[in-house]
Design a protein around this motif. Structure first.
Motif, PDB file in Angstrom:
ATOM      1  N   ASP A 101       1.012  -1.300   0.230  1.00  0.00           N
ATOM      2  CA  ASP A 101       0.121  -0.465  -0.053  1.00  0.00           C
ATOM      3  C   ASP A 101       0.807   1.442  -0.115  1.00  0.00           C
ATOM      4  OD1 ASP A 101      -1.781  -1.185   0.352  1.00  0.00           O
ATOM      5  OD2 ASP A 101      -2.858  -0.898   1.844  1.00  0.00           O
ATOM      6  N   CYS A 102       2.075   1.559   1.002  1.00  0.00           N
ATOM      7  CA  CYS A 102       2.967   2.140   1.068  1.00  0.00           C
ATOM      8  C   CYS A 102       3.163   2.913  -0.319  1.00  0.00           C
ATOM      9  CB  CYS A 102       4.067   2.037   2.044  1.00  0.00           C
ATOM     10  SG  CYS A 102       3.633   2.399   3.620  1.00  0.00           S
ATOM     11  N   LEU A 103       3.892   1.980  -0.944  1.00  0.00           N
ATOM     12  CA  LEU A 103       4.924   2.248  -2.599  1.00  0.00           C
ATOM     13  C   LEU A 103       3.798   2.401  -3.158  1.00  0.00           C
ATOM     14  CD1 LEU A 103       5.976  -1.560  -3.362  1.00  0.00           C
ATOM     15  CD2 LEU A 103       7.448   1.024  -1.869  1.00  0.00           C
ATOM     16  N   GLN A 129      -3.482  23.268  -2.700  1.00  0.00           N
ATOM     17  CA  GLN A 129      -4.143  23.136  -1.540  1.00  0.00           C
ATOM     18  C   GLN A 129      -4.480  21.487  -1.553  1.00  0.00           C
ATOM     19  OE1 GLN A 129      -1.414  25.224   0.111  1.00  0.00           O
ATOM     20  NE2 GLN A 129      -2.780  25.359   1.764  1.00  0.00           N
ATOM     21  N   THR A 130      -5.599  21.591  -2.553  1.00  0.00           N
ATOM     22  CA  THR A 130      -5.895  20.420  -2.604  1.00  0.00           C
ATOM     23  C   THR A 130      -5.151  18.971  -3.056  1.00  0.00           C
ATOM     24  OG1 THR A 130      -7.772  21.105  -3.458  1.00  0.00           O
ATOM     25  CG2 THR A 130      -7.380  18.990  -3.131  1.00  0.00           C
ATOM     26  N   TRP A 131      -3.819  19.109  -3.277  1.00  0.00           N
ATOM     27  CA  TRP A 131      -3.637  18.102  -3.856  1.00  0.00           C
ATOM     28  C   TRP A 131      -2.345  17.780  -2.903  1.00  0.00           C
ATOM     29  CZ3 TRP A 131      -1.967  20.901  -9.203  1.00  0.00           C
ATOM     30  CH2 TRP A 131      -3.073  20.513  -9.608  1.00  0.00           C
ATOM     31  N   LEU A 132      -1.715  18.953  -2.046  1.00  0.00           N
ATOM     32  CA  LEU A 132      -0.830  18.514  -1.018  1.00  0.00           C
ATOM     33  C   LEU A 132      -1.583  18.510   0.370  1.00  0.00           C
ATOM     34  CD1 LEU A 132       1.058  22.174  -0.501  1.00  0.00           C
ATOM     35  CD2 LEU A 132       2.055  20.169  -1.453  1.00  0.00           C
ATOM     36  N   SER A 133      -2.855  18.183   0.408  1.00  0.00           N
ATOM     37  CA  SER A 133      -3.794  17.723   1.295  1.00  0.00           C
ATOM     38  C   SER A 133      -3.768  16.169   0.977  1.00  0.00           C
ATOM     39  CB  SER A 133      -5.461  18.307   1.667  1.00  0.00           C
ATOM     40  OG  SER A 133      -4.762  19.189   1.662  1.00  0.00           O
ATOM     41  N   THR A 134      -3.517  16.314  -0.266  1.00  0.00           N
ATOM     42  CA  THR A 134      -4.453  14.776  -0.539  1.00  0.00           C
ATOM     43  C   THR A 134      -2.353  14.304  -0.217  1.00  0.00           C
ATOM     44  OG1 THR A 134      -5.853  15.312  -1.784  1.00  0.00           O
ATOM     45  CG2 THR A 134      -4.312  13.166  -2.440  1.00  0.00           C
ATOM     46  N   ALA A 135      -2.349  14.687  -0.829  1.00  0.00           N
ATOM     47  CA  ALA A 135      -0.342  13.377  -0.687  1.00  0.00           C
ATOM     48  C   ALA A 135      -0.469  13.412   1.150  1.00  0.00           C
ATOM     49  CB  ALA A 135       0.982  14.985  -1.141  1.00  0.00           C
ATOM     50  N   LEU A 136      -0.547  14.480   2.144  1.00  0.00           N
ATOM     51  CA  LEU A 136      -0.287  14.299   3.195  1.00  0.00           C
ATOM     52  C   LEU A 136      -0.972  13.138   3.688  1.00  0.00           C
ATOM     53  CD1 LEU A 136       1.188  14.869   5.832  1.00  0.00           C
ATOM     54  CD2 LEU A 136      -0.562  17.037   6.575  1.00  0.00           C
ATOM     55  N   ASN A 138      -2.142  10.447   2.234  1.00  0.00           N
ATOM     56  CA  ASN A 138      -1.130   9.909   1.685  1.00  0.00           C
ATOM     57  C   ASN A 138      -0.359   8.668   2.819  1.00  0.00           C
ATOM     58  OD1 ASN A 138      -2.944   9.696  -0.926  1.00  0.00           O
ATOM     59  ND2 ASN A 138      -1.564  10.286  -2.409  1.00  0.00           N
ATOM     60  N   LEU A 139      -0.024   9.716   3.109  1.00  0.00           N
ATOM     61  CA  LEU A 139       1.207   9.478   4.100  1.00  0.00           C
ATOM     62  C   LEU A 139       0.868   8.774   5.262  1.00  0.00           C
ATOM     63  CD1 LEU A 139       3.988  11.638   2.989  1.00  0.00           C
ATOM     64  CD2 LEU A 139       3.171   9.384   2.449  1.00  0.00           C
ATOM     65  N   ARG A 143       1.555   4.708   7.234  1.00  0.00           N
ATOM     66  CA  ARG A 143       1.261   4.476   8.733  1.00  0.00           C
ATOM     67  C   ARG A 143       0.305   3.643   9.160  1.00  0.00           C
ATOM     68  NH1 ARG A 143       3.470   9.366   8.739  1.00  0.00           N
ATOM     69  NH2 ARG A 143       2.255  10.723   9.216  1.00  0.00           N
ATOM     70  N   ALA A 144      -0.635   4.485   8.726  1.00  0.00           N
ATOM     71  CA  ALA A 144      -1.671   2.991   9.289  1.00  0.00           C
ATOM     72  C   ALA A 144      -2.152   1.669   8.831  1.00  0.00           C
ATOM     73  CB  ALA A 144      -3.410   4.035   9.131  1.00  0.00           C
TER      74      ALA A 144
END
Length: 292
Positions: A101-103, A129-136, A138-139, A143-144
């Motif tokens: 999933d992480c990959l 802002q939308t893309w950065l929020s989505t990128a964050l 994702n990470l 972890r989850a």
């Protein structure tokens, strides 16, 4: 002549030694002032001074934000390269599932960061802002996956990095005053990016490119088969898959563009799956129908 050259050389060296600390202090002071505006100032300062070969002090917040995103992208690419070889260290299927999933999530994060700084893409403040929020997100999802499967003690620490902090810093630099209200992003009940042709398609019953029917009356009996055919098509128009009434026990991960799934109604065409954390799947990978 030789004496003059030697004297000039030492004079240049002396000036360089004298001014280098001063220039360095000016640069560090400028970077400090920008980084103090972020939630993780130490991470900001360290990566900017270590990752950028030639660094000039930005004059505008938009320029600094672009620089911060470029550094986050560089670190994300490095993290992705590091994470790829960790698959061989996974001790069981659950760790392997979370790692896989992480990959995928890092790949999508890199794509989003690229979009945000690519000059060829018209990126608005709202997009950024939308893309950065989505990128964050994702990470966080990466972890989850390890945590919810109870395998966060071994591979996850090996994946530790500061990419999330760098993206958070970039996100915090967004200018909310330039982001248009959500109400301005809709036209006649549809998002503004939905073209008139697509609006008409959504309001009608389009002709199907292929038909899926469990009773054999269509082209295929499973939706997966129809998606495999769609993957081989040429052109970029919408590919309409009519899924006739029935219960389809499938998990679909759609990685294609311009796919239109058309059922026979809410109570008649049903797609169902059984993936869950209890069964060894992460929440991210448990969707019955997912689009990535």
């Amino acid at each position: 002549m030789a004496t003059n050259l030697v004297s000039s050389f030492f004079l240049c060296v002396s000036f360089a030694l004298f001014f280098s600390p001063a220039l360095s202090n000016i640069l560090n002071t400028g970077i400090d002032s920008w980084c103090k505006k972020t939630p993780y100032p130490e991470t900001c300062k360290y990566t900017l001074t270590h990752d950028q070969k030639s660094l000039s002090i930005p004059n505008k917040v938009s320029d600094f934000k672009k620089l911060a995103i470029q550094v986050a992208l560089k670190r994300a690419l490095k993290a992705q390269s590091h994470n790829k070889w960790l698959g061989q260290k996974c001790r069981n299927k659950k760790e392997k599932a979370a790692w896989a999933d992480c990959l995928s999530l890092y790949e999508d994060t890199i794509k989003l960061l690229n979009q945000t700084v690519d000059p060829a893409i018209k990126c608005t403040d709202y997009d950024s802002q939308t893309w950065l929020s989505t990128a964050l997100t994702n990470l966080d999802t990466c972890r989850a996956g390890f945590v919810e499967l109870g395998v966060s003690d071994f591979v996850l620490p090996l994946m530790s990095n500061n990419v999330s902090k760098l993206i958070s810093n970039s996100l915090s630099l967004g200018n909310s005053s330039n982001v248009p209200p959500v109400t301005n992003l809709y036209t006649e009940g549809f998002p503004s990016w939905v073209s008139p042709g697509d609006r008409k398609l959504l309001q009608s019953t389009p002709a199907a490119d292929v038909v899926v029917a469990q009773d054999g009356s269509g082209n295929y009996k499973t939706i997966k088969e129809a998606l495999d055919v769609a993957a081989k098509r040429s052109g970029s128009k919408r590919f309409v898959i009519h899924v006739k009434r029935g219960v389809y026990k499938e998990n679909l991960d759609i990685k294609l563009k311009n796919i239109f799934l058309l059922g026979d109604g809410l109570r008649y065409t049903i797609i169902t799956g059984s993936r869950s954390v209890v069964g060894g799947s992460t929440t991210f990978n448990s969707a019955t129908v997912g689009k990535s």
